[in-house]
Design a protein around this motif. Structure first.
Motif, PDB file in Angstrom:
ATOM      1  N   LYS A 218       8.329  -1.298 -10.696  1.00 20.09           N
ATOM      2  CA  LYS A 218       7.639  -0.521  -9.669  1.00 20.09           C
ATOM      3  C   LYS A 218       8.746   0.217  -8.916  1.00 20.09           C
ATOM      4  N   HIS A 219       9.343   1.193  -9.600  1.00 21.26           N
ATOM      5  CA  HIS A 219      10.598   1.753  -9.117  1.00 21.26           C
ATOM      6  C   HIS A 219      10.451   2.629  -7.883  1.00 21.26           C
ATOM      7  N   ARG A 220       9.225   2.940  -7.492  1.00 23.44           N
ATOM      8  CA  ARG A 220       9.010   3.658  -6.231  1.00 23.44           C
ATOM      9  C   ARG A 220       8.494   2.714  -5.139  1.00 23.44           C
ATOM     10  N   THR A 221       8.529   1.425  -5.421  1.00 24.96           N
ATOM     11  CA  THR A 221       7.988   0.422  -4.507  1.00 24.96           C
ATOM     12  C   THR A 221       9.085  -0.532  -4.057  1.00 24.96           C
ATOM     13  N   THR A 222       9.201  -0.742  -2.751  1.00 26.41           N
ATOM     14  CA  THR A 222      10.186  -1.681  -2.234  1.00 26.41           C
ATOM     15  C   THR A 222       9.645  -3.106  -2.341  1.00 26.41           C
ATOM     16  N   GLN A 223      10.524  -4.063  -2.150  1.00 26.52           N
ATOM     17  CA  GLN A 223      10.095  -5.458  -2.178  1.00 26.52           C
ATOM     18  C   GLN A 223       9.047  -5.725  -1.096  1.00 26.52           C
ATOM     19  N   LEU A 224       9.252  -5.190   0.102  1.00 27.83           N
ATOM     20  CA  LEU A 224       8.301  -5.400   1.186  1.00 27.83           C
ATOM     21  C   LEU A 224       6.925  -4.846   0.816  1.00 27.83           C
ATOM     22  N   GLU A 225       6.907  -3.651   0.246  1.00 21.32           N
ATOM     23  CA  GLU A 225       5.636  -3.057  -0.158  1.00 21.32           C
ATOM     24  C   GLU A 225       4.962  -3.893  -1.237  1.00 21.32           C
ATOM     25  N   LEU A 226       5.760  -4.393  -2.173  1.00 24.58           N
ATOM     26  CA  LEU A 226       5.192  -5.151  -3.289  1.00 24.58           C
ATOM     27  C   LEU A 226       4.522  -6.431  -2.805  1.00 24.58           C
ATOM     28  N   VAL A 227       5.174  -7.153  -1.914  1.00 25.02           N
ATOM     29  CA  VAL A 227       4.597  -8.423  -1.469  1.00 25.02           C
ATOM     30  C   VAL A 227       3.388  -8.203  -0.563  1.00 25.02           C
ATOM     31  N   CYS A 228       3.214  -6.984  -0.042  1.00 26.63           N
ATOM     32  CA  CYS A 228       2.040  -6.661   0.774  1.00 26.63           C
ATOM     33  C   CYS A 228       0.841  -6.245  -0.064  1.00 26.63           C
ATOM     34  N   LEU A 229       1.098  -5.628  -1.217  1.00 23.06           N
ATOM     35  CA  LEU A 229       0.025  -5.057  -2.013  1.00 23.06           C
ATOM     36  C   LEU A 229      -0.701  -6.119  -2.839  1.00 23.06           C
ATOM     37  N   PRO A 230      -2.021  -6.027  -2.959  1.00 28.88           N
ATOM     38  CA  PRO A 230      -2.763  -6.986  -3.798  1.00 28.88           C
ATOM     39  C   PRO A 230      -2.241  -7.035  -5.228  1.00 28.88           C
ATOM     40  N   GLU A 231      -1.920  -5.858  -5.819  1.00 32.35           N
ATOM     41  CA  GLU A 231      -1.395  -5.843  -7.176  1.00 32.35           C
ATOM     42  C   GLU A 231      -0.049  -6.557  -7.233  1.00 32.35           C
TER      43      GLU A 231
END
Length: 254
Positions: A218-231
């Motif tokens: 998810k190269h446009r997604t930060t770690q913080l964003e990833l752990v927030c998103l349902p996916e």
């Protein structure tokens, strides 16, 4: 008039309740995200770590990194994203640095093919031996899954780079054909894993039923964003999905 005033007042109360609920949910998500940050080092790796400066900058937060490599005719593994560009940075520098840790490296090899596979394998064996890097510390990735067979046989963890178009650009029959192809590749045993962009995650995880690991980015997604998103939460809970590459450019991205 009284009815109108009461009606407006009720709408305001409902609006306040909705706002409070939204803020409460946002606070809950933020709290959980902060709590989860830094807890998934084994699964969340740093995407495109193509300079020593970036490696040193990010190593505490990301002990495992992905590196783009072009194998040159002189036997050098050149750290660069594009074959027509070089920064004169050999993979040796990364191996030397990482030999002092137990970190892992995902090598996205841009130009593996049937003509250079044997020589590349010999040179990679030499590097791992020289710097004391265990083969299990590496992911060797290429589009040429047939040529990865020799690497798999020698004990490297290998992955086929899946470069299909976005599923949104394909019809149902074309997507089914892609999944059939991946199942076929998986069953050959040539590779240990399939690696693909995050937009293919749902299709691959649901339809590739062969015994093979999954890797994604998810190269446009930060770690913080990833752990927030349902996916993102789904990905973190998916035991079959071994690695997710995430974005953290820092000051030395290239």
């Amino acid at each position: 008039m009284i009815y109108g005033t009461n009606h407006i007042g009720m709408k305001r109360k409902i609006l306040v309740v909705v706002v409070v609920l939204v803020l409460a949910i946002a606070a809950w998500i933020a709290w959980n995200a902060i709590f989860e940050m830094g807890k998934h080092e084994d699964k969340l790796w740093l995407h495109r770590c193509n300079s020593m400066e970036k490696l040193r900058e990010k190593i505490e937060d990301y002990p495992n990194v992905e590196i783009d490599v072009v194998y040159r005719d002189n036997g050098i593994f050149d750290v660069t994203h594009d074959a027509d560009t070089t920064f004169k940075l050999p993979l040796d520098s990364f191996f030397n640095y990482m030999s002092k840790s137990d970190g892992h490296m995902w090598l996205d090899v841009k130009n593996l093919n049937g003509d250079n596979a044997d020589e590349m394998l010999d040179d990679l064996d030499s590097l791992t031996s020289e710097y004391g890097i265990e083969k299990g510390q590496l992911i060797v990735e290429s589009r040429d899954w047939r040529s990865l067979d020799a690497f798999t046989d020698e004990g490297y963890y290998t992955s086929m780079y899946v470069d299909f178009p976005k599923p949104s650009k394909l019809d149902e029959e074309e997507i089914d054909s892609c999944m059939d192809y991946l199942n076929m590749v998986a069953r050959t045993g040539n590779v240990r894993a399939l690696s693909f962009p995050g937009w293919w995650y749902d299709d691959v995880s649901e339809n590739v039923d062969a015994d093979i690991d999954l890797l994604t980015w998810k190269h446009r997604t930060t770690q913080l964003e990833l752990v927030c998103l349902p996916e993102g939460r789904e990905m973190l809970d998916d035991e079959r999905l071994k690695v997710v590459l995430v974005k953290s450019k820092g000051d030395f991205h290239r």
